[in-house]
Design an enzyme around this catalytic site. Structure first.
Site, mmCIF file in Angstrom:
data_model
loop_
_atom_site.group_PDB
_atom_site.id
_atom_site.type_symbol
_atom_site.label_atom_id
_atom_site.label_comp_id
_atom_site.label_asym_id
_atom_site.label_seq_id
_atom_site.Cartn_x
_atom_site.Cartn_y
_atom_site.Cartn_z
ATOM 1 N N ARG A 51 0.854 -1.192 0.000
ATOM 2 C CA ARG A 51 0.000 0.000 0.000
ATOM 3 C C ARG A 51 0.887 1.238 0.000
ATOM 4 N NH1 ARG A 51 -2.995 -2.569 5.084
ATOM 5 N NH2 ARG A 51 -4.262 -4.148 4.023
ATOM 6 N N ASP A 53 2.188 4.995 -0.211
ATOM 7 C CA ASP A 53 1.608 6.263 0.267
ATOM 8 C C ASP A 53 1.490 7.301 -0.846
ATOM 9 O OD1 ASP A 53 1.141 5.704 2.921
ATOM 10 O OD2 ASP A 53 3.170 6.239 3.552
ATOM 11 N N TYR A 111 12.803 -2.039 -2.796
ATOM 12 C CA TYR A 111 12.509 -0.610 -2.950
ATOM 13 C C TYR A 111 13.752 0.123 -3.447
ATOM 14 C CZ TYR A 111 8.101 -0.949 -0.345
ATOM 15 O OH TYR A 111 6.814 -1.246 0.068
ATOM 16 N N ARG A 198 11.445 4.704 4.428
ATOM 17 C CA ARG A 198 11.631 6.157 4.525
ATOM 18 C C ARG A 198 12.301 6.565 5.845
ATOM 19 N NH1 ARG A 198 5.775 8.338 3.026
ATOM 20 N NH2 ARG A 198 6.711 10.261 3.828
#
Lengths: 245, 245
Positions: A51, A53, A111, A198
């Site tokens: 999911r 952002d 990522y 992050r």
């Protein structure tokens, strides 16, 4: 019913994120569901692997959905793309076995994170990287990043307020390259907590600025306290590159 | 009067090109002139090194302007950036000698060109590359590109209708790399005719598709006829990387 697996690329700049929400209709999930419904002429719900952002990009997001449609598996991508805006595209569509679940069956995720580090913010990369004007000590960031590799309790690197109980994750690798003002991270692990990538990158930036010691990661991990980690790096630098099954 | 040299980056997606035009106020030149005028409180005209077309990007465009302002040279970039939209930025500002002219004094220019080559168009690179869905023979493109190196009459690689008389240019080098669906060219030469880089790249693409023979470049050059070269590659793949003095 057939089960179709999609690989999806998107520019997250103009969306409120992947997941359908009560207070906005501006999500990537909805755009794709609406496009599929036009193709298969049935009500459809897609299950996304991650999911992402608001502002986060997808290069290899995965989602699956059930359908009675008889369209050949590889044709779905072209048919659905016809109804998608140009900042979302299905890059692959294949039929998978009945019980395949994009999220539960994921064995790993990769990522990418881009930092643009220069005295002036880049117009071209403005929506595709996190702009950092400060001089960064790349060597200490590079040294510190390796502390994340392996199986750890990442509770300190999870957004506060998350309700997840099992905060142990395994990072297989993390790389850092620095070229033409762009610092690029690749992070591959078995799974990630909310905002984990992050916060890891934000902590490494804080190390690069000298605000956090480069050898303090083991202690931050041990503390399991979000307050000890660094800031949360901006969404626009993050890319979901690949989901592995 | 002082003479200030600016190095400029811009995302050309939302502009009608560099140069001021009668029928639009949506040019990069105007945005920058308006921003400078707010800083120096004088009427200003900037001279750009290259007049990039609609959709073409700048990474290292150069322009200069005259002013009576006493702002320290390196402060101009921050002062002007305050009045620029986020898709244009001054990355360097220095004071140069009185007679420096961005266009006439340029000794060389370096361009980059990106092709996105995959079965589905990329949402993330949609405005930053030329999308080619066809399979390309990279080897024959790589072989053919070397014919452009050196001093040639490039009349066949100039947009028809151009009024330029001297069509001889010297290409110092041209490189091709192919990685993750992105084919990247770098082209460095003493100067370029109108649309020259885009016609060179379009011709190489036509060679990659088998529409033009890979050893036909010398004959196309010799013909001096635009009709014998390939198509003009799209604006969105082109970047003015650097201007050399």
């Amino acid at each position: 019913m057939r089960n179709i697996k999609l690989t999806i690329e998107y520019d997250g700049t103009n969306y409120s994120g992947w997941q359908k929400q009560a207070n906005t209709n501006n999500t990537i999930q909805e755009e794709i569901e609406n496009a599929i419904e036009k193709v298969v002429d049935e009500k459809v719900t897609i299950i996304g692997a991650g999911r992402t952002d608001k502002g986060v990009h997808g290069r290899g997001q995965v989602a699956n959905f059930n359908t009675n449609s008889r369209i050949p598996e590889e044709k779905f991508k072209y048919a659905i793309n016809r109804y998608l805006p140009e900042d979302i595209a299905i890059v692959e569509s294949i039929e998978v076995e009945e019980f395949f679940h994009s999220r539960y069956d994921a064995l790993g995720k990769k990522y990418k994170y881009l930092i643009y580090n220069a005295p002036v913010k880049s117009p071209i990369f403005r929506n595709y990287s996190y702009y950092i004007p400060y001089k960064l000590n790349i060597q200490s960031m590079d040294k510190a990043k390796d502390y994340f590799i392996g199986k750890h309790d990442f509770a300190a690197f999870m957004a506060s307020g998350s309700s997840i109980k099992d905060t142990i994750r395994n990072i297989y690798y993390i790389s850092l390259t620095n070229c033409n003002n762009i610092i690029e991270f690749e992070i591959y692990g078995d799974g990630f907590l909310y905002n984990m990538v992050r916060i890891i990158v934000g902590t490494l930036i804080d190390i690069g600025r000298g605000k956090i010691e480069s050898d303090s990661i083991p202690n931050i991990l041990k503390s399991k306290d979000r307050k000890n980690a660094g800031h949360t790096a901006a969404a626009e630098g993050l890319y979901l590159e690949k989901v592995c099954y």
